[in-house]
Motif scaffolding. Structure first.
Motif, PDB file in Angstrom:
ATOM      1  N   TYR A   8       0.854  -1.186   0.000  1.00 38.51           N
ATOM      2  CA  TYR A   8       0.000   0.000   0.000  1.00 38.51           C
ATOM      3  C   TYR A   8       0.889   1.234   0.000  1.00 38.51           C
ATOM      4  CZ  TYR A   8      -3.172   3.652   1.637  1.00 38.51           C
ATOM      5  OH  TYR A   8      -3.885   4.816   1.747  1.00 38.51           O
ATOM      6  N   GLU A   9       0.436   2.280  -0.693  1.00 37.87           N
ATOM      7  CA  GLU A   9       1.128   3.556  -0.584  1.00 37.87           C
ATOM      8  C   GLU A   9       0.177   4.692  -0.916  1.00 37.87           C
ATOM      9  OE1 GLU A   9       4.244   4.599  -3.438  1.00 37.87           O
ATOM     10  OE2 GLU A   9       3.668   2.853  -4.629  1.00 37.87           O
ATOM     11  N   ASP A  10       0.380   5.812  -0.239  1.00 42.89           N
ATOM     12  CA  ASP A  10      -0.301   7.058  -0.558  1.00 42.89           C
ATOM     13  C   ASP A  10       0.666   8.192  -0.269  1.00 42.89           C
ATOM     14  OD1 ASP A  10      -0.351   7.493   2.219  1.00 42.89           O
ATOM     15  OD2 ASP A  10      -2.427   6.862   2.447  1.00 42.89           O
ATOM     16  N   ALA A  11       0.181   9.410  -0.168  1.00 39.59           N
ATOM     17  CA  ALA A  11       1.078  10.558   0.014  1.00 39.59           C
ATOM     18  C   ALA A  11       1.738  10.574   1.378  1.00 39.59           C
ATOM     19  CB  ALA A  11       0.296  11.853  -0.199  1.00 39.59           C
ATOM     20  N   ALA A  12       1.203   9.807   2.350  1.00 38.34           N
ATOM     21  CA  ALA A  12       1.714   9.873   3.717  1.00 38.34           C
ATOM     22  C   ALA A  12       2.524   8.652   4.133  1.00 38.34           C
ATOM     23  CB  ALA A  12       0.559  10.066   4.701  1.00 38.34           C
ATOM     24  N   VAL A  13       2.167   7.459   3.636  1.00 39.82           N
ATOM     25  CA  VAL A  13       2.806   6.239   4.121  1.00 39.82           C
ATOM     26  C   VAL A  13       3.048   5.232   3.006  1.00 39.82           C
ATOM     27  CG1 VAL A  13       1.820   6.427   6.454  1.00 39.82           C
ATOM     28  CG2 VAL A  13       0.600   5.139   4.686  1.00 39.82           C
ATOM     29  N   LEU A  14       3.975   4.328   3.278  1.00 37.92           N
ATOM     30  CA  LEU A  14       4.216   3.133   2.479  1.00 37.92           C
ATOM     31  C   LEU A  14       4.109   1.938   3.417  1.00 37.92           C
ATOM     32  CD1 LEU A  14       7.487   4.097   0.582  1.00 37.92           C
ATOM     33  CD2 LEU A  14       5.450   3.262  -0.569  1.00 37.92           C
ATOM     34  N   VAL A  15       3.476   0.867   2.982  1.00 40.61           N
ATOM     35  CA  VAL A  15       3.475  -0.378   3.737  1.00 40.61           C
ATOM     36  C   VAL A  15       4.120  -1.435   2.851  1.00 40.61           C
ATOM     37  CG1 VAL A  15       2.101  -2.157   4.853  1.00 40.61           C
ATOM     38  CG2 VAL A  15       1.416   0.238   5.040  1.00 40.61           C
ATOM     39  N   ILE A  16       5.186  -2.064   3.364  1.00 36.82           N
ATOM     40  CA  ILE A  16       5.926  -3.033   2.566  1.00 36.82           C
ATOM     41  C   ILE A  16       5.976  -4.377   3.268  1.00 36.82           C
ATOM     42  CG2 ILE A  16       7.366  -1.223   1.553  1.00 36.82           C
ATOM     43  CD1 ILE A  16       9.647  -2.327   3.350  1.00 36.82           C
ATOM     44  N   ASN A  17       6.189  -5.414   2.469  1.00 36.62           N
ATOM     45  CA  ASN A  17       6.391  -6.776   2.965  1.00 36.62           C
ATOM     46  C   ASN A  17       7.874  -7.093   2.761  1.00 36.62           C
ATOM     47  OD1 ASN A  17       6.117  -9.426   3.796  1.00 36.62           O
ATOM     48  ND2 ASN A  17       5.157 -10.120   1.889  1.00 36.62           N
ATOM     49  N   THR A  47      14.258 -11.454   9.501  1.00 38.83           N
ATOM     50  CA  THR A  47      12.836 -11.502   9.829  1.00 38.83           C
ATOM     51  C   THR A  47      12.060 -10.922   8.657  1.00 38.83           C
ATOM     52  OG1 THR A  47      13.232 -11.291  12.211  1.00 38.83           O
ATOM     53  CG2 THR A  47      11.042 -10.698  11.423  1.00 38.83           C
ATOM     54  N   THR A  48      10.983 -11.585   8.276  1.00 36.64           N
ATOM     55  CA  THR A  48      10.188 -11.154   7.130  1.00 36.64           C
ATOM     56  C   THR A  48       8.921 -10.450   7.608  1.00 36.64           C
ATOM     57  OG1 THR A  48       9.093 -13.305   7.074  1.00 36.64           O
ATOM     58  CG2 THR A  48      11.025 -13.024   5.672  1.00 36.64           C
ATOM     59  N   GLY A  49       8.269  -9.745   6.659  1.00 40.11           N
ATOM     60  CA  GLY A  49       6.940  -9.242   6.952  1.00 40.11           C
ATOM     61  C   GLY A  49       6.764  -7.744   6.881  1.00 40.11           C
ATOM     62  N   LEU A  50       5.741  -7.262   7.571  1.00 45.75           N
ATOM     63  CA  LEU A  50       5.189  -5.925   7.373  1.00 45.75           C
ATOM     64  C   LEU A  50       5.947  -4.825   8.101  1.00 45.75           C
ATOM     65  CD1 LEU A  50       1.455  -6.940   7.739  1.00 45.75           C
ATOM     66  CD2 LEU A  50       2.562  -6.171   5.633  1.00 45.75           C
ATOM     67  N   MET A  51       6.172  -3.734   7.369  1.00 45.60           N
ATOM     68  CA  MET A  51       6.731  -2.512   7.931  1.00 45.60           C
ATOM     69  C   MET A  51       5.978  -1.331   7.344  1.00 45.60           C
ATOM     70  SD  MET A  51      10.867  -3.156   7.728  1.00 45.60           S
ATOM     71  CE  MET A  51      11.221  -1.559   8.488  1.00 45.60           C
ATOM     72  N   VAL A  52       5.777  -0.277   8.152  1.00 48.44           N
ATOM     73  CA  VAL A  52       5.202   0.960   7.651  1.00 48.44           C
ATOM     74  C   VAL A  52       6.304   2.014   7.609  1.00 48.44           C
ATOM     75  CG1 VAL A  52       4.404   1.689   9.970  1.00 48.44           C
ATOM     76  CG2 VAL A  52       3.393   2.704   7.907  1.00 48.44           C
TER      77      VAL A  52
END
Length: 319
Positions: free
Chosen positions: A85-94, A139-144
């Motif tokens: 996910y991404e918008d003008a404020a944040v990115l969420v990556i795996n 370690t894998t997975g979600l970061m904002v």
């Protein structure tokens, strides 16, 4: 230097600590950053630089000359990112296994920060390229990741308030009887400074876990962090004598398991990283205030490890 900004502390702030009142006046900056500027003279109140704990009267004139954010020395690199996910404020990556978060000694390039600078060059103007929390290399997975100073400050405050929900999947050695909470302080290891340890002089650390699936000699756990200390889950699991599979730093070599089939033994022995995955992430969007929730499936190597243990449990009649 940025353009000077002038404002007045509101009358209703009377009686508050100065640092708390300033954080409300300039919400795009963290309290620690504002405190540092007070000490450096970049932030002045009625022409002076009072202490952060000074009580506010209300109505004081505040002048802020914020230094420009340092440009990161790290260089952009075309490293693939799994952006959920991404918008003008944040990115969420795996994040995949093997990717270091920040450049450091021994890892000057090929890091998540290098990849982020290529994906969004404006992140060079933010501290740590917008990264507000880390995952270990393997370690894998979600970061904002924040994309603006305001978003970064808001996310850091949510982490400090423990309102960010982070849930992990962890495969540990041994059969865990039931879920529980580990509340043990974590700090630098007294001998090996590269490691962390449960120690009386450490910072408070709280880890909640519950059983998701049991195997003859291993347990898959759902783990929720209440705090975010370095290596917290790995240290806490090792502390209760259920170290994470593949974690040589805190768990040592895999224990021999009597009765385990050769195929399962080989799969466990071949798993060369900690079996830890950040599976779910929830936070409040820093701009809209809306709740955000994301999930990331287990990576293939972790799924393969579980499949081997399930097959072995069926063959031994302990499924």
């Amino acid at each position: 230097m940025s353009e000077p900004r002038e404002a007045h502390l509101p009358e209703e702030a009377a009686g508050q600590r100065l640092d708390a009142a300033l954080a409300q006046l300039f919400p795009e900056y963290s309290r620690s950053q504002l405190t540092q500027w007070l000490k450096e003279g970049a932030l002045r109140v009625d022409g002076a630089s009072p202490r952060p704990r000074t009580p506010v009267r209300g109505g004081e004139r505040v002048e802020l000359i914020a230094p420009d954010a340092p440009v990161l020395a790290a260089q952009p690199e075309a490293i693939a990112l799994d952006v959920l996910y991404e918008d003008a404020a944040v990115l969420v990556i795996n994040k995949p296994a093997g990717l270091v978060a920040h450049p450091a000694a021994g890892h000057r390039d090929g890091t998540l920060v290098n990849a982020l600078l290529h994906h969004a060059p404006e992140l060079a103007q933010l501290p740590r390229a917008g990264v507000v929390h880390r995952l270990d290399k393997d370690t894998t997975g979600l970061m904002v990741v924040a994309r603006t100073p305001e978003a970064q400050t808001a996310l850091v405050r949510q982490l400090q308030a423990r309102s960010v929900h982070r849930e992990y999947r962890a495969l540990v050695q041994g059969r865990v009887i039931s879920g529980a909470t580990i509340e043990e302080p974590i700090g630098r290891h007294p001998v090996d400074r590269k490691r962390q340890a449960v120690t009386g002089g450490g910072k408070p650390a709280v880890t909640h876990y519950r059983v998701a699936e049991r195997f003859p000699a291993h347990t898959l756990l759902n783990v929720r962090l209440e705090t975010g200390r370095t290596h917290q889950i790995r240290v806490h699991m090792a502390h209760i004598r259920h170290p994470i599979v593949g974690d040589l730093t805190y768990g040592g070599r895999p224990r021999p398991v009597k009765g385990m089939g050769e195929a399962a033994k080989a799969t466990v022995a071949a798993f060369k990283r900690q079996a830890l995955h950040a599976a779910r992430l929830e936070f409040e969007h820093p701009t809209s205030g809306e709740p955000c929730a994301f999930e990331a499936p287990l990576p293939e190597d972790f799924e393969g490890l579980l499949a081997a243990l399930r097959a072995d449990a069926r063959e031994t009649g302990d499924a």
